[in-house]
Design a protein around this motif. Structure first.
Motif, PDB file in Angstrom:
ATOM      1  N   ILE A 271     -15.700  68.925  28.660  1.00 55.49           N
ATOM      2  CA  ILE A 271     -16.712  68.041  29.223  1.00 55.49           C
ATOM      3  C   ILE A 271     -17.513  67.893  28.330  1.00 55.49           C
ATOM      4  O   ILE A 271     -17.965  68.289  27.250  1.00 55.49           O
ATOM      5  CB  ILE A 271     -17.181  68.289  30.506  1.00 55.49           C
ATOM      6  N   GLY A 272     -18.625  67.008  28.697  1.00 56.64           N
ATOM      7  CA  GLY A 272     -19.633  66.758  28.096  1.00 56.64           C
ATOM      8  C   GLY A 272     -19.710  65.828  26.748  1.00 56.64           C
ATOM      9  O   GLY A 272     -18.804  64.869  26.807  1.00 56.64           O
TER      10      GLY A 272
ATOM     11  N   HIS B 176     -19.025  76.388  31.937  1.00 62.56           N
ATOM     12  CA  HIS B 176     -19.538  75.767  33.164  1.00 62.56           C
ATOM     13  C   HIS B 176     -18.568  76.269  34.456  1.00 62.56           C
ATOM     14  O   HIS B 176     -17.573  75.741  34.377  1.00 62.56           O
ATOM     15  CB  HIS B 176     -19.690  74.508  33.487  1.00 62.56           C
TER      16      HIS B 176
ATOM     17  N   CYS C 166     -17.320  75.178  37.683  1.00 61.73           N
ATOM     18  CA  CYS C 166     -17.561  74.086  38.442  1.00 61.73           C
ATOM     19  C   CYS C 166     -16.346  74.280  39.729  1.00 61.73           C
ATOM     20  O   CYS C 166     -15.481  74.990  39.824  1.00 61.73           O
ATOM     21  CB  CYS C 166     -17.103  72.960  37.890  1.00 61.73           C
TER      22      CYS C 166
ATOM     23  N   ASP D 216     -18.915  71.929  25.754  1.00 65.19           N
ATOM     24  CA  ASP D 216     -19.143  72.351  27.046  1.00 65.19           C
ATOM     25  C   ASP D 216     -17.497  72.442  27.651  1.00 65.19           C
ATOM     26  O   ASP D 216     -16.609  71.439  27.244  1.00 65.19           O
ATOM     27  CB  ASP D 216     -19.735  71.264  27.830  1.00 65.19           C
TER      28      ASP D 216
ATOM     29  N   PRO E 169     -18.535  66.574  37.002  1.00 57.65           N
ATOM     30  CA  PRO E 169     -18.531  66.440  35.512  1.00 57.65           C
ATOM     31  C   PRO E 169     -17.508  65.724  34.838  1.00 57.65           C
ATOM     32  O   PRO E 169     -17.492  64.855  33.985  1.00 57.65           O
ATOM     33  CB  PRO E 169     -18.877  67.989  35.012  1.00 57.65           C
TER      34      PRO E 169
ATOM     35  N   ASP F 277     -22.041  70.054  40.249  1.00 58.07           N
ATOM     36  CA  ASP F 277     -20.977  70.878  39.717  1.00 58.07           C
ATOM     37  C   ASP F 277     -19.595  70.233  40.479  1.00 58.07           C
ATOM     38  O   ASP F 277     -18.500  70.519  39.934  1.00 58.07           O
ATOM     39  CB  ASP F 277     -20.942  72.435  40.429  1.00 58.07           C
TER      40      ASP F 277
ATOM     41  N   ALA G 113     -15.368  73.127  31.290  1.00 62.99           N
ATOM     42  CA  ALA G 113     -15.545  73.356  32.702  1.00 62.99           C
ATOM     43  C   ALA G 113     -14.456  74.128  33.252  1.00 62.99           C
ATOM     44  O   ALA G 113     -13.258  73.958  33.027  1.00 62.99           O
ATOM     45  CB  ALA G 113     -15.328  71.806  33.478  1.00 62.99           C
TER      46      ALA G 113
ATOM     47  N   PHE H 285     -27.039  63.845  28.213  1.00 61.37           N
ATOM     48  CA  PHE H 285     -26.409  63.124  28.987  1.00 61.37           C
ATOM     49  C   PHE H 285     -26.993  62.109  29.602  1.00 61.37           C
ATOM     50  O   PHE H 285     -26.341  60.917  29.992  1.00 61.37           O
ATOM     51  CB  PHE H 285     -25.983  64.310  30.157  1.00 61.37           C
TER      52      PHE H 285
ATOM     53  N   HIS I  38     -17.945  62.117  35.634  1.00 60.11           N
ATOM     54  CA  HIS I  38     -18.863  61.423  34.738  1.00 60.11           C
ATOM     55  C   HIS I  38     -17.970  61.335  33.269  1.00 60.11           C
ATOM     56  O   HIS I  38     -18.378  60.278  32.661  1.00 60.11           O
ATOM     57  CB  HIS I  38     -20.025  62.198  34.631  1.00 60.11           C
TER      58      HIS I  38
END
Length: 1283
Positions: A298-299, A389, A391, A314, A442, A439, A316, A485, A445
């Protein structure tokens, strides 16, 4: 063709038809019997003749038209050719200016152990004009053509490659097994047609884009190079992908553990801690460890917006649904399980050899969202970081359960006490809700941003530029930051709402984003990315009631700016507005100012203060009854108090400040073996104030009338400091009066306001507030009773000068009238380091000389106080009576000095002493030195008559010096005086800058006028900052300017009175580039001096400039940490003490013979009487003291006159007691013996040759002899020059 011309052709080609001639009747003759008669034949001839005439006319007409078309076509081709030629010329010129250099691998890449990638083909050789690289490709084995436009292979290469079927002009690369061939680049000669062919459509589009979007094509190239610099290389991406695969594979093998109570940590090894503060300790629920349901990227990395230098990737890690329970959203159950799951992952990964270090951190400082940071093992450990992360599974919780108005932390559970009112509902917890909701989204997004970026080719580059812009302003890291972000989401909002086009370039996306941020206040107007939110989604007003800044995500349930304070967004808005202002200014280098210049808090804010001992904020929360907010922030009392403190200070400071900013607490990091740091362990909270100079120093806070309803609010804000006052207009209002006698104290009124409000309303004692606003003022303090930095003393002097000027204007009895009286001294523009003070002389200290009635110091006494002569230029009117001989003009000026002195003494009783070059006037305890000037004298000095009687006009040093003293310096003084009136702290910044130059022994190299212009540029051209409103920040920016400006390749343009246009800037730059080798190393251009740099024409030298740049950079490194960190030794005078280790000889002076000893950086405790007494200056008249007598400067001048060819001499003019000597290496080379060059040298005979070398021992002894009664000792610090 004219009608007459056509008529003449008709006359010559056939019978004239204009006149009909009667012919006798005759029989019709057939030309062709039975078919064509004579009449018909003649008619046919006439028609044919007419056709020929029309054909000729059309031919001539078409020829003329085609000729014009040809000219038009040629003209169009000329334009295209000119553009093409200009483009090629500019490209070649830029390549000549910017040489390519291989940076090589960084220290972390030098020994990575991996195979190097293929080298990039070399660029065009900019020194070989008319040549371009030709790339050979795989072709059939047919022999290559040998035309002049193709490469001719060498015989050896052809023979070598012929058998393999490889083109002779290509060579085999490293990977032969894959059949890859390296391209060979060789220059070849192009024909004239190919060299000057018109540009292609793509090239024309690029030129048009550069012209319409950028100030110049250089900005476009700078943008492109910046994007290349911050983009990840393919090699780095391969390393990241490999490490991510390794981590993902390891995470799939996480072992399972049986269910235990949430507070039972027995399943964890003792070396791994849980990254969560378990407060309160009791929490119901079960937990067990299990492999993650999924691991996803992610990210920014999968989106393509990840940039250097801080590379974070990142991952998840989805917590399995069986680990969670339906009610885990209550009372911190989910955040604790999240932290436990990360601890389990850390315990499992600790045994992996591929993983280097493991540390815990928090996502943007949010303790409810801990992270696990992983770095690869080996040499690449510092190249990038992978953040894990933990999540939620998608859709595990309903988003409606995290409505901003809902409560998910029960007061009874948090406090352990029963509520006094059981029926009252628990307060909402919007920040806790947004942390848990964050959480869940992500992946959604990432999908949204990927869809938006796929439609905009420049999306990734646009986000990269925005990230660079944010990073330079320190806005992208820490709690409540405007991170990358948010930058991506902001750009996605602009694209989805059609505010920007998908076809825009990265530069256009950056500009439009900054324009949107500058003009959109998210604290007042909320925005959302949700097109069709569901019915349970909160409305924008509901978001606005819960958060200070509102930007709703595509789901419609999450506020992306939930943790951002109003002041942080106001700072983003302020910076964006400044950036747009400077970018639209053609005279500002927008790229360098906005994307390459860092803006730390110490150089951005005028005043800075810090809150120390943050643990005391707990008591503040209790005093203000902020229990519900404390629950919402899960016990983080620092985050709880921050919005309240900001609101309180914003209200109290009001119009005094332009902007209130605060530091963003850095994301904490700690090892997996350590307990999470407490809230009190974070660095002190720093606040910055950007002041409004017109209001900031006001000592009176006037409130509403006593009978106004707002009076009670005013009294509640200021407490006991508020009192009723009656003003001159008869009004009786509430008011607060702050302490402030001098300008120095008035600048610190904001300090009094801050400490009073924090003590009164938040219970924060003054001892916990470290206010940094005047740390540098002690260096230029001129008073011991009331702190003063010279403003009051300068004002008194200016008032005395104004009085003298009026009296000079009113003098009667002069042969010629006075046309102007101008000050030409730094004190009259408020920039004298230590302004002259009015002196009252102690006559017992002096002997009086009978003839001139002058006061002479007695023998054996300390050197008397130094009396500064204040230079005043008095211009007399032009007249035909002025002589044209330079010597006669000087005699006339001397006569005017005598006449002026007599009139001033007669009418005003001033003590005057006329001299051939000036007139000294003793007035109000000051010494004014008046110079009579004639406007044509410089021209007379330039004129000379040859033996043949010809008049020759030739510039010379004498004329330039006179013009500088009588024209340029008075004009500069009046202009800088105007800047002081506009910016009250301008003079103080100049004094600090020149005090630093003097203490570091640069005052003879960067002289007073040049230093004042350097400081003036900080106020007139502050980009990317606002003009300084405190001496401290102005001085820091001066050091930054001196140390970072590209003096070699750019002129420093100071646009005094805003007289220079953009075209003038271009002309100055072009002239500078064309004549760079003959111009001073420090080139300062002004409206009246565009080509010569009069103020730096003779100094500094290249060597001294390099040293000044280096020392300025080191001083900045010393000062800025002291301003930021109160734990360091607070001694700003460290930057004022020169390093003397580099000098060869030190001449120590007797302190009592140094008249300016009290101005030293570290003045001695011993005080000498200097012939002055306390009290107001006496009445006009009396004896004239000795003016401009400084034995140190006189001794220094003698040393330079005697030994200037052998050594350089340096001294602090403001109370320095050491003269530093640096030998010139070239002077110590043996030279052939000459009797005319034996001064300070001795003879050495080597065989039949005699050479002379400097006699160092004798020279050092001469230092002592010449400085008798002034020199204390001479210290030879190096032996390398002894001979």
């Amino acid at each position: 063709m004219s009608r007459s011309a056509s008529k003449s052709r008709t006359d010559t080609r056939g019978p004239k038809t204009s006149v009909q001639v009667a012919s006798p009747q005759s029989h019709e003759v057939d030309v062709v019997p039975g078919r064509l008669t004579q009449t018909q034949w003649e008619e046919m001839l006439r028609l044919e003749d007419a056709d020929n005439i029309v054909e000729e006319i059309m031919e001539e007409l078409m020829g003329s038209v085609m000729e014009q078309c040809l000219k038009t076509n040629i003209h169009k081709q000329l334009v295209v050719f000119s553009v093409s030629w200009a483009k090629d010329f500019l490209v070649q010129a830029m390549e000549l200016a910017f040489l390519y250099r291989d940076e090589g691998d960084g220290p972390e890449e030098a020994f990575s152990g991996t195979e190097d990638s293929e080298p990039v083909p070399s660029p065009i050789d900019s020194w070989a004009q008319g040549c371009v690289p030709v790339v050979s490709i795989r072709s059939p084995p047919s022999p290559p053509p040998t035309t002049p436009h193709k490469m001719i292979p060498s015989d050896s290469s052809q023979a070598k490659n012929e058998g393999n079927g490889v083109p002779a002009n290509a060579k085999r690369g490293k990977s032969d097994d894959q059949g890859e061939q390296d391209a060979v680049l060789r220059p070849v000669k192009l024909s004239r047609d190919e060299l000057y062919k018109p540009p292609t459509v793509e090239e024309l589009n690029q030129l048009k884009e550069a012209e319409s979007l950028f100030h110049c094509s250089l900005l476009k190239m700078q943008m492109e190079e910046l994007l290349k610099e911050v983009a990840l290389s393919e090699r780095r991406k391969k390393q990241i992908d490999s490490f991510v695969q390794t981590v993902t594979k390891a995470l799939q093998n996480v072992p399972s553990f049986p269910k235990v109570e949430l507070g039972d940590l027995s399943w964890l090894s003792g070396s791994v801690k849980v990254p969560f503060i378990m407060m309160p300790a009791e929490c119901a629920g079960k937990f067990h460890m299990a492999p993650p349901a999924s691991v996803d990227l992610i990210g920014s990395y999968p989106l393509g917006t990840c940039i250097k230098p801080r590379i974070t990737v990142d991952l998840a890690v989805t917590i399995p649904a069986e680990v969670l329970q339906v009610k885990d959203d209550m009372n911190q159950r989910y955040p604790r399980k999240r932290a436990l799951y990360l601890a389990g992952l850390a315990q499992h990964l600790s045994s992996s050899p591929e993983i280097g270090s493991m540390r815990y951190s928090c996502l943007h400082g949010n303790r409810l969202r801990p992270l696990l940071l992983l770095t690869p093992s080996g040499k690449e450990s510092s190249n990038f970081t992978v953040r894990l992360h933990a999540c939620l599974p998608p859709g595990f919780f309903k988003p409606s359960r995290f409505h901003p108005q809902r409560n998910n932390i029960r007061t009874k559970w948090y406090t352990g006490l029963e509520s006094s009112n059981p029926e009252s509902p628990d307060p909402p917890t919007p920040h806790y809700n947004s942390s848990v909701l964050g959480d869940m989204l992500p992946r959604a997004h990432l999908q949204f941003l990927s869809a938006v970026s796929s439609q905009c080719p420049a999306f990734a580059e646009g986000v990269a530029l925005i990230k660079v812009w944010l990073r330079q302003r320190e806005l992208d890291q820490g709690a409540g930051c405007f991170n990358g972000f948010l930058a991506s989401m902001t750009l996605a909002y602009l694209l989805s709402t059609r505010r920007v086009s998908n076809t825009m370039t990265a530069y256009q996306l950056l500009r439009n984003t900054l324009h949107f941020l500058a003009t959109t206040d998210l604290t007042e107007t909320a925005i959302t990315l949700a097109r069709k939110p569901d019915s349970t989604a909160p409305s924008l007003p509901e978001f606005a009631n819960a958060f200070q800044v509102v930007f709703v995500d595509p789901s419609g349930h999450l506020n992306l700016c939930a943790d951002m304070t109003e002041c942080t967004y106001k700072q983003v808005q302020h910076e964006a507005s400044l950036s747009m202002q400077f970018w639209d200014d053609a005279t500002v280098n927008g790229f360098h100012a906005l994307l390459m210049t860092p803006k730390p808090l110490a150089r951005t804010s005028d005043h800075i203060f810090q809150l120390l001992e943050l643990v005391k904020l707990q008591a503040s929360c209790k005093k203000l009854k902020l229990l519900s907010e404390l629950m919402d922030y899960s016990g983080n009392y620092v985050r709880t108090m921050l919005p309240y403190i900001l609101s309180l200070l914003q209200h109290g400071l009001g119009e005094r400040i332009l902007l209130l900013t605060h530091s963003l607490s850095p994301d904490p990091e700690w090892t997996v073996e350590a307990e999470p740091p407490k809230h009190k362990a974070q660095p002190p909270l720093s606040f910055g104030l950007i002041l409004r100079p017109e209001y900031a120093a006001s000592v009176l806070e006037r409130g509403p009338p006593a009978d106004s309803p707002k009076a009670a609010e005013f009294r509640n804000l200021w407490g006991p400091r508020s009192e009723l006052r009656r003003f001159q207009d008869g009004a009786i209002t509430e008011a607060v009066l702050w302490k402030g006698e001098s300008a120095c104290e008035k600048r610190l009124v904001p300090r009094q306001i801050v400490t009073h409000l924090l003590q009164l309303h938040a219970g924060i004692p003054e001892s916990c507030v470290r206010y940094v606003g005047a740390m540098m003022d002690d260096v230029i303090n001129v008073s011991h009773d009331v702190p003063s930095t010279g403003e009051e003393e300068s004002l008194k002097l200016v008032q005395s000068y104004d009085d003298l000027s009026r009296k000079l204007w009113r003098l009667e009895g002069l042969p010629l009238s006075i046309t102007s009286v101008q000050g030409a001294h730094p004190a009259l523009r408020y920039t004298q380091v230590f302004p002259p003070e009015p002196l009252k002389m102690d006559y017992s200290f002096f002997d009086k000389e009978k003839n001139s009635r002058s006061l002479l110091p007695k023998e054996g006494k300390p050197c008397p106080a130094y009396i500064t002569p204040i230079t005043v230029v008095c211009h007399m009117e032009g007249s035909g009576k002025w002589p044209h001989d330079r010597l006669a003009i000087r005699h006339i000026k001397a006569a005017f000095h005598i006449n002026l002195g007599e009139l001033l003494n007669k009418e005003h009783s001033y003590t005057c002493r006329p001299c051939p070059t000036h007139l000294d006037v003793w007035k109000d305890g000051y010494a004014f030195r008046i110079h009579v000037a004639y406007h044509r004298e410089p021209q007379v000095l330039r004129e000379s008559v040859t033996p043949d009687g010809l008049l020759v006009v030739r510039d010379n040093e004498a004329a330039q010096a006179l013009e500088l003293a009588t024209v340029h310096r008075p004009l500069l003084t009046s202009t800088l005086h105007g800047i002081q009136q506009q910016y009250p702290c301008f003079g103080a910044v100049c004094r600090l800058a020149k005090r630093w130059l003097g203490s570091q022994l640069f005052s003879d190299d960067i002289r007073e006028d040049a230093a004042d212009l350097l400081v003036a540029s900080l106020f007139l051209h502050p980009a990317p900052f606002t003009p300084p409103s405190s001496p401290q920040v102005g001085f820091l920016r001066f050091l930054r300017l001196l140390s970072s400006f590209d003096w070699r390749n750019n002129p420093l343009v100071v646009n005094l009175n805003n007289k220079l246009t953009a075209a003038d800037y271009t002309d100055i730059k072009n002239d500078f580039v064309a004549s760079r080798d003959s111009l001073p190393v420090m080139f300062i251009a002004t409206p009246s001096d565009k080509k010569l740099s009069l103020w730096t024409k003779h100094a500094p030298s290249v060597q001294m400039m390099q040293r000044a740049v280096m020392v300025a950079a080191e001083s900045l490194k010393v000062l800025e940490p002291q301003l930021k960190d109160g734990n360091q030794i607070q001694d700003v005078k460290v930057a004022m003490r020169p390093p003397l280790e580099a000098y060869d000889v030190l001449i120590h002076l007797l302190p009592k013979q140094v008249p300016l000893l009290k101005q030293a950086v570290d003045p001695p405790l011993v005080v000498f009487s200097r012939g002055t007494i306390a009290g107001k200056a006496g009445n006009p008249g009396g004896a004239m003291p000795v003016i401009d007598y400084n034995p140190v400067s006189l001794y220094l001048s003698e040393l330079r006159d005697s030994f200037g060819d052998l050594a350089l001499f340096f001294c602090d003019p403001y109370g320095g007691t050491v003269i530093a000597v640096l030998w010139k290496p070239k002077a110590f080379k043996p030279v052939p013996f000459k009797t005319s060059e034996i001064n300070a040298r001795r003879v050495e005979v080597n065989g039949e040759q005699a050479h002379s070398v400097p006699n160092v021992e004798a020279i050092v002894e001469d230092f002592r002899v010449m400085g008798k009664d002034l020199v204390k000792s001479v210290e030879a610090r190096t032996e390398k020059w002894s001979v």
